[in-house]
Motif scaffolding. Structure first.
Motif, PDB file in Angstrom:
ATOM      1  N   ASP A  98       0.781  -1.253  -0.046  1.00 43.36           N
ATOM      2  CA  ASP A  98      -0.180   0.026   0.072  1.00 43.36           C
ATOM      3  C   ASP A  98       0.889   1.175  -0.026  1.00 43.36           C
ATOM      4  N   VAL A  99       0.440   2.196  -0.789  1.00 40.69           N
ATOM      5  CA  VAL A  99       1.017   3.569  -0.902  1.00 40.69           C
ATOM      6  C   VAL A  99       0.327   4.807  -0.766  1.00 40.69           C
ATOM      7  N   VAL A 100       0.641   5.617   0.370  1.00 46.37           N
ATOM      8  CA  VAL A 100      -0.177   6.771   0.881  1.00 46.37           C
ATOM      9  C   VAL A 100       0.750   8.003   0.209  1.00 46.37           C
ATOM     10  N   VAL A 101       0.107   8.913  -0.360  1.00 49.52           N
ATOM     11  CA  VAL A 101       0.868  10.223  -0.857  1.00 49.52           C
ATOM     12  C   VAL A 101       0.131  11.311  -0.280  1.00 49.52           C
ATOM     13  N   ALA A 102       0.780  11.875   0.872  1.00 50.22           N
ATOM     14  CA  ALA A 102       0.187  13.182   1.430  1.00 50.22           C
ATOM     15  C   ALA A 102       0.971  14.347   1.303  1.00 50.22           C
ATOM     16  N   GLU A 103       0.506  15.377   1.823  1.00 49.61           N
ATOM     17  CA  GLU A 103       0.848  16.652   1.565  1.00 49.61           C
ATOM     18  C   GLU A 103       2.051  16.819   2.440  1.00 49.61           C
ATOM     19  N   HIS A 104       3.136  17.758   2.188  1.00 44.61           N
ATOM     20  CA  HIS A 104       4.010  17.741   3.179  1.00 44.61           C
ATOM     21  C   HIS A 104       3.893  18.938   4.116  1.00 44.61           C
ATOM     22  N   LEU A 105       4.077  18.658   5.330  1.00 47.49           N
ATOM     23  CA  LEU A 105       3.558  19.811   6.500  1.00 47.49           C
ATOM     24  C   LEU A 105       4.571  20.796   6.644  1.00 47.49           C
ATOM     25  N   ASP A 106       4.308  21.985   7.013  1.00 48.15           N
ATOM     26  CA  ASP A 106       5.123  22.829   7.562  1.00 48.15           C
ATOM     27  C   ASP A 106       5.724  22.470   9.162  1.00 48.15           C
ATOM     28  N   GLY A 107       6.611  23.368   9.517  1.00 49.64           N
ATOM     29  CA  GLY A 107       7.019  22.861  10.896  1.00 49.64           C
ATOM     30  C   GLY A 107       8.236  21.831  10.971  1.00 49.64           C
ATOM     31  N   VAL A 108       8.853  21.419  11.951  1.00 50.13           N
ATOM     32  CA  VAL A 108       9.898  20.320  12.374  1.00 50.13           C
ATOM     33  C   VAL A 108       9.354  19.477  13.157  1.00 50.13           C
ATOM     34  N   PRO A 109       9.633  18.121  13.354  1.00 50.42           N
ATOM     35  CA  PRO A 109       9.227  17.309  14.307  1.00 50.42           C
ATOM     36  C   PRO A 109       9.771  17.730  15.686  1.00 50.42           C
ATOM     37  N   TRP A 110       8.880  17.670  16.553  1.00 50.41           N
ATOM     38  CA  TRP A 110       9.180  18.107  17.983  1.00 50.41           C
ATOM     39  C   TRP A 110      10.727  17.538  18.301  1.00 50.41           C
ATOM     40  N   GLN A 111      10.875  16.185  17.996  1.00 51.06           N
ATOM     41  CA  GLN A 111      12.082  15.515  18.619  1.00 51.06           C
ATOM     42  C   GLN A 111      13.329  16.222  17.918  1.00 51.06           C
TER      43      GLN A 111
END
Length: 334
Positions: A98-111
């Protein structure tokens, strides 16, 4: 990156635009994820499921499809901060699985944001409060049955034959099946979860589980790697709802602190209670919270073997998850 993989990624994103660059993203332990830049300058994220299923726990089958289902379910709720689903492909024509294509989010991972401890850094404190508020908003989304999203919501009974059993009309029924699935997985890989003790405490606390009568959408994996923040600590995005389920909202608090033993962080609780009350004091809530810690520690302890965690990390993971399992069983017995 091999040319054949680049070509396959290009075909996956072709309905959205022309690929000009692809970079593999690291940090996750389950799926394979690439950030793809298109000719118009926009970015998308392509996520693919593991190509082999022999090392998956029962609940992990078809998790990428579960992620697509969640994104679709919350598409009209921008306050839930999840990316838009741009494409879902389960044909295997371009990439296996299975493949999901989603929009790229702004910000950075909290970690990766460089924040200090919550008690010392106001940016981390804000992120924790915002997470509590997000959790309260997410749990306004309700379903019709209990269990993993892929098992409950897959159209036409298309869910994996193993994963499709992980649901029920009541929460004790669904949660009992989930626990039995992990016990079965433990038997496959020779991991001792003290199954007799696990089943005994589960039966003993049936009535506490039965207090939950409304299935709410639980993300299930809200650790800092899945939370995107702005420079001031504001929570701006949430990703990877592949382990989502229709469940007791208290289960979310364990998924956000998977190796924890203590109470819910004060900032997270305060953020939640700005939106909705949170019961952590009643006897039923305290018992259920421990049951969910038991379930999480069992998953963590079993997955070490099929995933072959090694070195210092593997030693720590096995030791800590085993200690947490024993501690939770003792607490439920007391």
């Amino acid at each position: 990156m091999p040319d054949d993989l680049l070509d396959r990624l290009a075909r996956v994103v072709a309905p959205l635009g022309t690929l000009v660059e692809a970079v593999r993203l690291t940090g996750g332990l389950f799926a394979t994820t690439h950030r793809v830049t298109l000719a118009d300058g926009s970015r998308v994220v392509v996520k693919t499921a593991p190509t082999t299923t022999g090392t998956l726990l029962t609940y992990e089958h078809r998790l990428v499809r579960s992620e697509a289902l969640v994104y679709g379910r919350v598409a009209d709720r921008p306050d839930l901060l999840m990316p838009r689903l741009l494409r879902f492909d389960e044909s295997g024509a371009d990439l296996p699985g299975d493949v999901v294509v989603a929009e790229h989010l702004d910000g950075v991972p909290w970690q990766d944001a460089g924040f200090g401890p919550v008690a010392e850094d106001p940016r981390a404190a804000r992120a924790q409060r915002d997470l509590g508020a997000f959790i309260a908003r997410l749990h306004t989304v309700t379903g019709d049955r209990f269990g993993y999203v892929g098992a409950v919501d897959a159209p036409g009974g298309a869910a994996d034959p193993a994963g499709s059993r992980l649901h029920g009309d009541t929460w004790p029924e669904a949660f009992g099946r989930m626990v039995e699935a992990v016990l079965h997985d433990a038997g496959r890989w020779g991991v001792d979860l003290r199954p007799g003790d696990v089943r005994r405490v589960l039966a003993r606390h049936h009535d506490a589980l039965a207090q939950v009568t409304t299935p709410v959408l639980v993300h299930g994996d809200l650790w800092p790697g899945n939370l995107f923040v702005a420079a001031d600590g504001a929570l701006v995005g949430v990703i990877d709802p592949e382990r989502a389920l229709w469940a007791d909202p208290l289960m979310e608090l364990v998924g956000a602190d998977q190796f924890g033993r203590g109470d819910v962080a004060p900032g997270l609780r305060a953020g939640h209670e700005q939106v909705a009350p949170l019961d952590l004091e009643s006897s039923g809530a305290r018992v259920r919270f421990l049951l969910y810690r038991l379930y999480m520690s069992a998953i963590l302890h079993v997955e070490c073997v099929p995933r072959a965690y090694a070195g210092d990390f593997g030693d720590w993971y096995r030791r800590t998850s085993g200690e947490l399992l024993a501690w939770t069983l003792d607490a439920l017995d007391s």
